[in-house]
Design a protein around this motif. Structure first.
Motif, mmCIF file in Angstrom:
data_model
loop_
_atom_site.group_PDB
_atom_site.id
_atom_site.type_symbol
_atom_site.label_atom_id
_atom_site.label_comp_id
_atom_site.label_asym_id
_atom_site.label_seq_id
_atom_site.Cartn_x
_atom_site.Cartn_y
_atom_site.Cartn_z
ATOM 1 N N LYS A 588 1.368 -0.802 3.959
ATOM 2 C CA LYS A 588 0.323 -1.790 4.195
ATOM 3 C C LYS A 588 0.536 -2.512 5.530
ATOM 4 N N CYS A 598 2.645 -10.128 8.142
ATOM 5 C CA CYS A 598 2.389 -9.384 6.904
ATOM 6 C C CYS A 598 3.681 -9.186 6.120
ATOM 7 N N GLU A 602 4.566 -10.583 2.366
ATOM 8 C CA GLU A 602 4.873 -9.625 1.301
ATOM 9 C C GLU A 602 6.258 -9.887 0.725
#
Length: 602
Positions: A588, A598, A602
């Motif tokens: 991702k 990101c 996460e």
């Protein structure tokens, strides 16, 4: 361990006396050890083996620097051949070699504390030098092959120097590899040059041979590790264990050979190994040559498989014989049950001479089971001895040892199950999943070990799975257990300097053949207190996305180990969920413009 004493009064003692008498007679003819070996080996081989010896002790020295030491020793050999009574000629060969090393200018500058060895008396001085040998010398630059026309011209004009340099490069990279194997590799290298330098397209021929030589060098490294392992068995567990292992292996390889011949050969192999393991390569080479010549003179007695080897030049025979296939076992060998279990008078044969009785059991059992590892044969023999020790003291021994087959088959089943389970998993799931499984199991067993070391151990065990699970089925057990014992050796050496935990200590103190089952059965370390959870374990950055696949996989493996160290009771399902989450996160985030943000979320 008394069953491991293979000196049967009938065979081994007479063999020992025979060989010792030969040596005594031979040494009486040669007052000077160096003159004796020089005459036996002849000048070219003597020079080559002297270079091997110095290159393995002084791995940082240049070829030219070592050539001067070789010249000094060769000059002394010539002098001693002319006059064996000269004072310096009566010294033992290892003393001559180490004296030469201790006179090297700047020894301390290049080798540091190794120079302190020179202050010790022999044989402690030699043991000290051996301890400084570097198994994986990262200070040596990779080999660069000269241009095709240059190498052929050099072979034509300076053959001895070219081959000497090849021997030097192999020896310093493989400091425990015995001289006969190195000279065998040099012979293969020279054969490649002879073939290619006669071709019109030398470069293309050499390119084809390079792959063969690469495989040769890789095998040399493997043999180097094996021989170091055998030396470790001899040093740590003693002659009895070493001889038991060799008797089992040679009985499998030469199942048609008579028991007395094999016992004599085992004893002689032990004697030569002692020289080789002490770094005494000149005597090692000379006595291996004598041993191989003796074996070849009786090839009809031992095995037809060694016939092609015995037709080769002397320096090429050892490597060929080691790699030769097992001979087929004789047809219609009777079952051992009648002689060793059903016979009601077994104790009458066992009690007068345990050693002779049990060494013959090792021989008979091994020649019937070439598919078993030598360690399994040793466990079975130890189990049988323990049973007889107990039963022969009872009123009804035959009834007591009557269930021996069932008891001994437990060892067989355990080992077969371990090999079967691991190879089925490896072949079904591949290397990456196999490595994960190893890491999970061994992090639970010894979580105190560093993450990098656990990963190193896991990779070694995965390499064993790759090699052994792809081998023919009848070779899988022997292959896997032998290599696993080498990995266990390394773990136990670390344990000596940096204790890991009580479980590892217990397994490392087991009998040689029982260490692997002990490590296999080892459970979670109940005394382990996990360190506090560290969020920095999840501190990933954008570099992970651009990293090669192998590096990213290694990062995942390290994460897995670190999690196990903090949550050793974690279940398989929880681990799979976390591993899947890591993969999904990377897929991702590596597509996002702001990768770091990101990954942080996460």
């Amino acid at each position: 361990m008394k069953w491991l004493t293979l000196i049967s009064f009938i065979f081994l003692l007479s063999s020992a006396r025979s060989r010792n008498l030969q040596r005594t007679a031979r040494d009486a003819d040669h007052k000077s050890p160096i003159a004796h070996r020089f005459k036996d080996l002849k000048e070219e081989t003597f020079k080559a083996v002297a270079m091997i010896t110095f290159a393995q002790y002084l791995q940082r020295c240049s070829y030219d620097g070592l050539s001067k030491l070789v010249k000094d020793v060769v000059d002394l050999a010539h002098k001693c051949v002319a006059n064996e009574d000269a004072p310096e000629c009566t010294k033992p060969l290892p003393t001559i070699v180490l004296d030469e090393i201790c006179q090297v200018d700047g020894l301390r500058d290049s080798y540091g504390d190794m120079a302190d060895c020179c202050g010790k008396a022999d044989p402690e001085r030699n043991q000290c030098f051996l301890s400084f040998k570097v198994r994986q010398p990262d200070f040596i630059q990779p080999y660069q092959r000269p241009a095709a026309d240059v190498i052929c011209q050099e072979y034509k004009d300076q053959r001895v120097q070219l081959l000497g340099h090849f021997i030097y490069t192999v020896a310093r990279r493989n400091p425990f590899l015995h001289a006969p194997m190195i000279l065998g590799l040099a012979a293969e290298y020279e054969n490649a040059l002879k073939t290619c330098c006669a071709e019109s397209d030398i470069g293309a021929c050499l390119d084809a041979k390079v792959q063969q030589i690469y495989v040769m060098r890789k095998r040399a490294k493997q043999v180097d590790e094996k021989q170091r392992h055998h030396c470790h068995i001899l040093h740590k567990y003693g002659e009895r264990t070493f001889q038991a292992s060799k008797l089992a292996r040679m009985s499998q390889k030469y199942p048609k050979a008579p028991f007395p011949e094999l016992v004599k050969m085992v004893h002689d192999v032990k004697d030569v190994y002692k020289e080789c393991c002490e770094g005494d390569m000149l005597e090692c080479m000379d006595d291996w040559s004598e041993l191989v010549t003796s074996l070849c003179s009786k090839q009809d007695v031992f095995s037809s498989k060694i016939k092609p080897c015995c037709e080769l030049p002397v320096v090429e025979r050892t490597k060929c014989i080691i790699n030769a296939d097992f001979d087929e076992k004789p047809d219609n060998l009777p079952s051992l049950v009648e002689k060793y279990i059903q016979d009601k008078e077994v104790c009458k044969s066992y009690e007068p001479n345990h050693d002779a009785f049990l060494s013959e059991f090792v021989y008979e059992y091994s020649r019937r089971h070439p598919e078993f590892s030598t360690e399994l044969v040793m466990r079975i023999t130890k189990g049988y001895e323990t049973l007889l020790d107990k039963c022969c003291k009872t009123d009804n021994p035959a009834e007591c040892y009557g269930n021996a087959v069932e008891e001994l088959n437990k060892h067989v089943k355990e080992t077969e199950d371990v090999v079967k389970t691991n190879c089925e998993f490896f072949n079904a799931n591949g290397e990456a999943e196999f490595l994960k499984g190893i890491l999970v199991r061994y992090t639970k067993k010894m979580p105190q070990v560093s993450t990098d070391t656990l990963l190193e151990i896991g990779k070694k065990m995965t390499a064993i799975g790759k090699e052994c699970c792809n081998a023919p089925e009848q070779k899988r057990m022997s292959c896997s257990e032998h290599y696993l014992n080498m990995v266990i050796d390394d773990m136990c050496k670390r344990q000596q300097t940096t204790p890991i935990n009580d479980q590892v200590t217990q397994c490392c103190n087991e009998l040689y053949s029982y260490r692997r089952p002990c490590f296999t059965a080892m459970g979670v370390d109940a005394k382990y207190v996990p360190p506090p959870f560290d969020p920095m374990m999840f501190n990933f950055d954008a570099k992970m996305c651009s990293a090669p696949a192998a590096e990213r996989e290694e990062g995942e493996m390290k994460l897995l180990v670190n999690l196990m160290k903090r949550r050793p009771q974690m279940t398989e399902e929880q681990l799979k969920t976390i591993a899947g989450g890591f993969t999904a996160m990377m897929e991702k985030c590596c597509k996002q413009s702001d990768i770091d943000s990101c990954l942080g979320e996460e």
